[in-house]
Design an enzyme around this catalytic site. Sequence first.
Site, PDB file in Angstrom:
ATOM      1  N   GLY A   1      35.586  -6.506  67.499  1.00  0.00           N
ATOM      2  CA  GLY A   1      34.733  -7.531  66.914  1.00  0.00           C
ATOM      3  C   GLY A   1      33.780  -6.975  65.867  1.00  0.00           C
ATOM      4  N   SER A   2      32.587  -7.535  65.835  1.00  0.00           N
ATOM      5  CA  SER A   2      31.643  -7.221  64.754  1.00  0.00           C
ATOM      6  C   SER A   2      31.034  -5.831  64.844  1.00  0.00           C
ATOM      7  CB  SER A   2      30.526  -8.271  64.715  1.00  0.00           C
ATOM      8  OG  SER A   2      31.049  -9.530  64.348  1.00  0.00           O
ATOM      9  N   THR A   3      31.275  -5.090  65.944  1.00  0.00           N
ATOM     10  CA  THR A   3      30.822  -3.693  65.943  1.00  0.00           C
ATOM     11  C   THR A   3      31.519  -2.922  64.834  1.00  0.00           C
ATOM     12  OG1 THR A   3      32.513  -3.062  67.576  1.00  0.00           O
ATOM     13  CG2 THR A   3      30.345  -3.693  68.434  1.00  0.00           C
TER      14      THR A   3
END
Length: 571
Positions: free
Chosen positions: A290-292
Site C-alpha cells: 500500500g501507501s508505505t
Amino acid sequence: MIGLKRWKKAKSDDAEAIVINGARKSTGGRTKTRVVMTMAVFFGIYATIAGRLVFYGLQNPDESRGPASRVTASRPDIVDRNGEVLATDIKTFSLFAEPRRIVDADEAVEKLSTVLTDLDVEQTYHKLKSGTGFVWLKRQLTPRQQADIMQLGLPGIGFRTEKRRFYPAGETTSHIVGLTNIDNKGISGLEKYIDDQGLADLQASGLAIASDLQPVRLSVDLRVQHIVRDEIVNAMQKYHAIAAGAVVLNAKTGEVVAMASVPDFDPNNPYNAQDKDRLNRMSAGVYEMGSTIKSFTTAMALDSGKVNMNSTFDARRPITIGRQTIRDFHGKGRVLTLPEVFIYSSNIGSAREADVVGIDGHREFLKRIGLLDRMKTELPEVARPTEPRVWKKVHSITIAFGHGMSTTPLQTAVGAAALMNGGKLFEPTFLPRSQADADAHSSQILNPQTSMDMRYLYNLNATAPGGSGKRATVPGYRVGGKTGTAEKVVNGRYASDVRFNAFLAAFPMDDPQYVVLSIIDEPKPEKPGLPATAGMNAAPIVSNIIRRAAPMLGVQPDFSQETEAKLASYQ
C-alpha cells in the site's frame, strides 16, 4: 626237559608281549580319535561364534539395536542479546522394545496402553510380533510416564536417554528460533540455520559434544520481543483481524531486535506449526504494502535530482491510462507540493513522481533498495517478491502508490532504514553486528541529502495537520512515519472493504535509531462508524510498541520539542 621248559616259557612271554603291545596300539588309536574329535568340536564351536559375530556385524543397526549417536546429538543453546536462554537441550527418555524377547505381545500392549493412552494399539502389536531386534515404541516420554512403565515390569522393554529441545520463551520467539525434529535436527528458523553452518556435520561425526558447543547469541532482545508479540496479539483481537505482525529494526546496523507474527505456535508442542495461517508473515509472506511504498517513490524522485522539496505536481484531475483510472482517496483537487503529496498520501501525485523518473529508473531504484529481490538473511523462511514480468507505464504508475508489486514486510522495513540512516542499505541480521562490521558491509544507495529530506517528511506526516501518522506519535520520542492501507484482491478484483494495513515508522526523527513496522491483515473497525484504515489500527500498534520498548532500547525521551498541552496530557 629243562630246555623244553625254557622254550615254552620264552614262547609264553613272547605271546604275552604281543598281547600287551596290541592293547597299547588299540588304546593309543582310540585316544588319538578322541583328541581329534574334541578339537573338531571346539573348532566347530568357535566357528559358530565367529559366524554369529560376522552375522551381527553385518546387520543394519536400525533393524537390530536402533540408532544411538544420531538421536543423542547435542545442540548449542540459543540466547538473546542479553544472554537469556531461548532454546536449550534437556534429557528425556524414549521407549523401545526388543520383540525377540517379548513373551506375550498382547499383555505388553495392554499394560503399555494403561500408561500411554494415545498409543496406537494395532501398530504397537505388529511391532512387538515382528521378531526384529529393536523397535521404537514412543519417543520423548515424561519422567512420570517412564516411572509408570518401569513399574509394569515388562521383559523386552527398555528406555534410551535422548536429548530434546526446550524453548523457555515458548510462542514469543517461535518464528525466529524455529524448531527441531524428533531427532534434534533443525528444521526451521535459526535452528535450521545453525545446522546449515556445520552443526549437522559435527553431529554426524559424533563431535557435537555439549560441553564444547558455545551458545549462539542472537540480536533479538527478549524483553522487546515480548512487547511486540503482546501488542500484535492485542491488536488482532481488538480489530478482529485474521493476522498481525511487527518488527523492530536497528536502523544503524540492520540488526533485528524483535520480530513477531501471529497466529504463531508453541515450539514445545508444535502440532499446528505447519498450518497455513501460522505462516511467518513478516519474512515468508509477500503483500502489496500500500501507501508505505510511497516512501520509496518520493525518495526515488528526490534522489533522481529531477525534483526537489519545492516541486509541485498536478493532482486536480484523476489519471486515466488504458482501462485504469487513478484517483485520490481524499483528493484535494489542486496542485500539490512534494511534501503535500506525501502527507496527503496522494495517488495521483505519487504517479506523477514515478512518471518523472521513468519506467526503467523506477524499477532500477526498487531493485537497488532491495524490494524486488529475495532477501538475504539467516532466517530460512524468506519469500521472493513479485513484480510484473514486463514493466509498462501502467505498472510503474500503480506500483508508485503500492499496487501491482508485492514484497515482504521485513524487506520494507530494511529499505526504510536506508531512507532514515543516511542512505546505507544493510542486509538484515538476527545475529549481533557491530557498527564497524555493519558499515564495512553496507551499500551507499542514496544521497545523504535524500535521507535528510525523507526524515523531514516522516516527521511532518506525524506533526502537520492532516498527516496520517498522528496516532503513532509517542510524547518525548519524536516518532515519524507513513501509513499504508492496501485493498486486497478478492476473486480477481480489489475489494474496498478487505484491507491489508501497515504503518512504517522511525524514531527519534532527529537521528533515527530504530525502524518499526506493523502490519494487520483484514482488520475491522474498532467501533461502528469508524474507518478501518492503517492510521486507525496499524499506527497505534507502533505507538504502543515504541512507548513500552524505547526505554529498554536506551533511547532517552526529549520533551523540549513538546508543547505544554502535550506534556500535561502525557502526565
